[in-house]
Structure formats: C-alpha cells, structure tokens
Write a protein that holds these residues in place. Sequence first.
Motif, PDB file in Angstrom:
ATOM      1  N   SER A  20       0.845  -1.181   0.000  1.00 22.42           N
ATOM      2  CA  SER A  20       0.000   0.000   0.000  1.00 22.42           C
ATOM      3  C   SER A  20       0.883   1.234   0.000  1.00 22.42           C
ATOM      4  CB  SER A  20      -0.959   0.015   1.199  1.00 22.42           C
ATOM      5  OG  SER A  20      -0.259   0.295   2.376  1.00 22.42           O
ATOM      6  N   SER A  25       0.280   5.319   0.797  1.00 23.93           N
ATOM      7  CA  SER A  25      -0.650   6.386   1.167  1.00 23.93           C
ATOM      8  C   SER A  25       0.133   7.672   1.391  1.00 23.93           C
ATOM      9  CB  SER A  25      -1.453   6.008   2.419  1.00 23.93           C
ATOM     10  OG  SER A  25      -0.611   5.739   3.499  1.00 23.93           O
ATOM     11  N   LEU A  61      -5.112  11.771   6.006  1.00 27.54           N
ATOM     12  CA  LEU A  61      -4.930  11.031   4.761  1.00 27.54           C
ATOM     13  C   LEU A  61      -5.199  11.927   3.556  1.00 27.54           C
ATOM     14  CD1 LEU A  61      -4.367   8.073   3.780  1.00 27.54           C
ATOM     15  CD2 LEU A  61      -6.851   7.781   3.649  1.00 27.54           C
ATOM     16  N   ASN A  74      -4.503  10.500   0.122  1.00 27.75           N
ATOM     17  CA  ASN A  74      -5.047   9.455  -0.759  1.00 27.75           C
ATOM     18  C   ASN A  74      -4.321   8.154  -0.457  1.00 27.75           C
ATOM     19  OD1 ASN A  74      -2.606   9.377  -2.331  1.00 27.75           O
ATOM     20  ND2 ASN A  74      -3.312  11.245  -3.352  1.00 27.75           N
ATOM     21  N   ALA A  75      -4.814   7.070  -1.023  1.00 28.31           N
ATOM     22  CA  ALA A  75      -4.196   5.769  -0.725  1.00 28.31           C
ATOM     23  C   ALA A  75      -4.444   4.792  -1.867  1.00 28.31           C
ATOM     24  CB  ALA A  75      -4.778   5.196   0.574  1.00 28.31           C
ATOM     25  N   SER A 103      -4.074   9.023   8.336  1.00 28.72           N
ATOM     26  CA  SER A 103      -3.109   8.174   7.639  1.00 28.72           C
ATOM     27  C   SER A 103      -2.414   7.290   8.680  1.00 28.72           C
ATOM     28  CB  SER A 103      -2.069   9.052   6.951  1.00 28.72           C
ATOM     29  OG  SER A 103      -1.282   9.682   7.953  1.00 28.72           O
TER      30      SER A 103
END
Lengths: 277, 412
Positions: B260, B262, B270, B272-273, B320
């Motif tokens: 992942s 992010s 956060l 985006n991821a 995040s």
Amino acid sequence: MRGSCTDAGRCRAKGAIVALALVSLAPPVSAEGVGLYLWELGKQSVSGADRLADETVAVVLEVRDPQEVASRIGSAATLDVIAIDLSSITVRSRSTDSIRGGPGAATSASSFIIDYEEPAISDLLAGWQRTSAAPLTPEELRAFVYGHVAEKTYLRGYDVASRVAETGSGDCTEHAFLLAALARAEGYPARVVLGILLHAAGDEVQAFGHAWTEIHDGTDWQRHDATLPAESMPGEWLRYLPLMPVVNEGISYQMGLFEIATLWPSAVRVVPGAGGP
Amino acid sequence: MIRTGVLKLWMAGAALAGCTSGTAMAQADVDPSWPDWLRDAMLEEYDGIAYEPLSLGPVKTVMPGEIQERQEIGSGQFYARSNDGSGADFECWFYAEPIDMGVSIANVADAVIESTSDQHGPVGFRSVQHVDAGAIDGSPFLALEWLYTVGEAPNALATLTKVRAAESDGVHVICAHSLPGYRKSFAEGFAELVRQLDTDALTADPYYQEVYVFSINELNTGFARITMTLDEEGDTRVDTTDAMLVPVSATEVATSDSTSVSWSTPDGYLINALVSSAENGELSMNLALRPDENGVWAVDGSFSGKPISAELGDEAEPLSPLGEMLATRSLLNASDVTSMELTSWVPDADPTVFTNMTLVHDTDSPGAIAMTMGPLKVEGEFDANGSMRRGILDAGTTAIVIERVFAAGKIP
C-alpha cells in the motif's frame, strides 16, 4: 500486482546440482485427513463409538464466553443447551437433519458472498441439462457442487460463491457458499452455517470446525454438506452441531467471520449416553 | 498503524488452524520417526565457510564458497551460483525491482523441486518442513523448507530444499539450497549475503521505518515493513509491504502479499491511498481511495474478485498511518485523557466505509493501549513514537502476535 516471480518457470533453477541421499522414507502423509474441515478441535477414544448414531449425544464445548455462545446457538433447533459453567457449555444433539424455523428474506437474496446474480453462477446453471422446468433438487445441487469443486484444497481463503464457480477450488466454506448461491438461484432460501462436525470411525471420535449449507424446503431447514461425495457415508458416523449461521453476507463479511471465530470452542468432548432421552 | 493487516492475519490463522496435526506446524529440526541416516543428514552443517565478493549489475555482496556462475537473466534480474562445499549449489536470484516475496519464494521452491524431479524422477512424498519470518539488520525475510522424495521406490531419493528471500535497499534476493541438513549454515550464509548487500541506494532514504513479524500459534508466518519518506512539499509518503507464508496443510503453503502507498499531511490526515493484495499470486484487492474536487471520498477498484466503486462521503477526516501514530503518541502523553476514537480507512475490513477504532490507554502500564475495531481487539505495547512494539490479537482459539523486530528513525 507488481512485477514478481509469479510464474514458477521464470524462477526456474538454472544448472542446479541437487545432491541427494538414497532413501526409503516413511509412507507419505495425507493432507486431506477425513474431510475439508476448518479446524480440528479434538480427538478422543469412545468405546463403541459406532453406536453413537442411535443416541442423543451430549457434547461439551470449551469456550471463553459460555453465556454468549449459549445465546448464539439458542436458535439452532437441533441443539439443546443442558449445562453452562465458567468455561464450557454442554449441548444435547439430536440425530436429525431438519431444523425448525422459517426463512427470512435475506436467505433468498443475492449478497456479496452468496452472489447468485453474478454471471459465473448463472452460467453454471445454464449449462445444466434439465429434464423438466422444475427447479433442480437440493440433492442434485449438492452433488453438483461436490463435483464442480474438483480441487479440494485449503489454499483458498474465504472465496465468494461466484469466485468458487470460476475456480472450482476450495474447502468447506467454498463448497457451502457455492451451494447456497445455486440454491437461492433455483428459488430455495439457503444459508451457510458454521459449526462442529463429529466424525466417528471405529472407537475414535474426532471433532472439526466445519461449514455447510442449510436449504429451506418450505417447512424446515434441511442440512446439505457439499464436501461429501454422498449425503451419508457408509461405515462412518457424522453428527453436525450447528453453532452460528453466517449472518453478515456483505462486503465486510470477513469481520463477521472473525466475530464468530472469537466465540469458537477451543476443544470439544463427546459424552456418549449422557444426552438423555 | 499495523491494524490494516490484522484481519488478513487472522484469516490466515483460521486457515492454518485447519492443519493442527500436520507436519506443516512442525518446527523441530529432526523428526524422531525418520530413519537414522536421514536424521544424521539433517544435522549436517558447515564447519566454517569463506565468502567471495559478488558484483553483478547494481548488486554488490558476498556469497558463501566459490562463485561458479553469474549472469543477467532479464532486465534488472540476475542469477549467481556458488559452491559452498556442501555438495549442493548455493543459488541466488536478484531482482532490482519490487517483487511479491510470499508468492515468489513459494514459486522458487516449486521450481527447484521441479528441476530436481526433472533430473531424478517424479516427486513422491512432499512435506512442508519449516516456515519462518524475521529481519536481518532491518531487511525483512521469509524462509521456506520442503522435504521431499523423487524417483520410484526402492531407489527413491530424498532432499530438503531450503529457500530464503529478503529485501534490502530496493533489491530483492531469493536463495535456495537443496540437501538434507545445512539448515543453519544456509541461513547464516544467506544472512551474511543480505547484510553485505550494497545497491548504491536504489530507494529513497526514509525518515522512519519499522519491520513487524506476524506469528500464528507461535509460528512466524510473515512480516510487514513500513517506511515513511518526505516529499518536496513536506507531505509524507507511507509505504507498507507485507508478505506471508501459511502452511495450511502438510503439503500446501498459502501465500499472501500486499502493498500500500498512502500520502499524509504533516499533521497526519490522509490525502489518498492505493492498496493491492494477492493471495497465492492471484489479485484479491486493488483499490484507490481519493477525494474528488468537492472533497467527497471515493474508492474504485476490485475487492474479492469483484469491481467496486463507492462514495464514502465528505464528512470524515480519516487519519493516515502517520496520523495514527501521532494520535497514539498524544494519547500516551495526555494527562487528562485515557481514550480516543480514530477514523481510518481499513480496506480489509470494508473498503466502502471509514472504520472507527477506539484506543484505550491503561495508565497503570505505560505504553499499554487496547485497540478495538468492531470485533477486533489488539492489546498493544507502544513506544514513545506511538509505534507498537508488540500486539496480541484477541482471536479466540488462534494465538496471533505482532512483534516489532526493527525500527529506525523518529516521527516528527
């Protein structure tokens, strides 16, 4: 996924000189055991285990939260809770395949994991050579799933029904999800149940975590186990203890399965003849 | 911040529990039921070994014994083989590119076994002998061993294929050795190769990194590596890679790989991821989460083999992984607060919603925090950075432990 050695051929050993020793090894170990079960929960010797088929059997489940487990299995009509203490719950199991109760609307709907509206499921049914317009019987569907899931393996996680239809691969949960989807597609309410399977052969009784399908026949729920080649296995005794149906069939179904696992027995003990009439 | 892998870890544990009596669970060096000659052979080790420098493309390291062959086998892919004196080759494949370590180590083992079979006849008995995971000076590794026979009785032959894989500085290396015994020697030779690996820094320097090892019923089955790097705007890129090997029966090893990426604001929210997972090399999840121009979060991609596209609304302010650490640190340092609620995106649980997590600080035990997310509960011990040192997942009959085995750097 990223670039990887996903093709074994790409990773092939080049010029390996493999030194080996001459050997006569012990017989291979079977990976299959007696079936495609989730958990082995215990093994015990019971004198005259074959006679269990004729008895109402008491089963002691060692669990962390007996009260919670008792409340969850309260709706399973083939089990009566006969004792609860701090670390265990004792249930009485009757030798019946019928479970009382009517179906709810959810047991007829297409869901994320029992996704009979997906093309993979309808394609399976479209390929069936039907002899009449009547729905296929639950036993026909059960036998079909046993054959379709030709690769009996624990490698799959908890695949949704349409994925099982595509791969033809899995263990008890994959068999149960696919059978439930096919049953719903044919108009039967159906659900997947997690529970304990007691298996006796000779004087030995083994307990496994297991998953199977219940299909409603208009009056009662009937149990169908698609991991078996036939509904009854000559020379073997099986007793199913339904503990909890899979209720969360949505995209977060893994959280639902996890919740069930936290309540799961750590050991199972059979007490022949202690179940009462 | 390790919570995203917890659910997947339990699913692996549930599968593992299906083989409670199989050799897949065995971690013993020698099985007493084996014939004498095999038990003796399994105890063979090197009596000291010299190393030879290896320079191959961007890879500089050492190999045990004398190097017999070195070559480029593809773009960014290299192969080297040495004679380590045991009578079997010490073979290594190097990848100057990301690979999925779980499925790759399993495939290398299969390829070596297939090669053995090509030379000596069909595989008969085959059993998982060992799996392991850990870190070598901050480089996560996986280990897998298969014991098997080839050829027909009474002339069947037996061997032990040992495979280890690690990642260091952006280079992945997988090494194999096939001979009964030499288990510790192979592990030490591999560890030295990884320690000496110099790749002229193919990856950016993280300001913080950590490696966790997952164990299921005391079997080390996988790792997670988390790195945090700063971009030019001061945002943090968080990379998480995890890989698992789960012996689900005596003859089957399931693999799981996830990555992942992010992006996080400096204060931990956060941006985006992206997340991608594969089970046994088969894509199981591939998702992108981002807000649109109006601030409405949306997820697109595939999950459990199905396409999904959903809006998650514009009200939540998900944290995040960096934000979770900052929040945990603030809870540990708070004098008047003992619990807090966090909102995160946990795609394994449900990618179409933000998930709430509750943290409760046990003030009688410094660093002790219980994390609850739906039915999941982890009892964790945290350090001053807000990073979990050790966590125990309350998973009923399966004992699941997450242990940090490496950490370097500091959270701002």
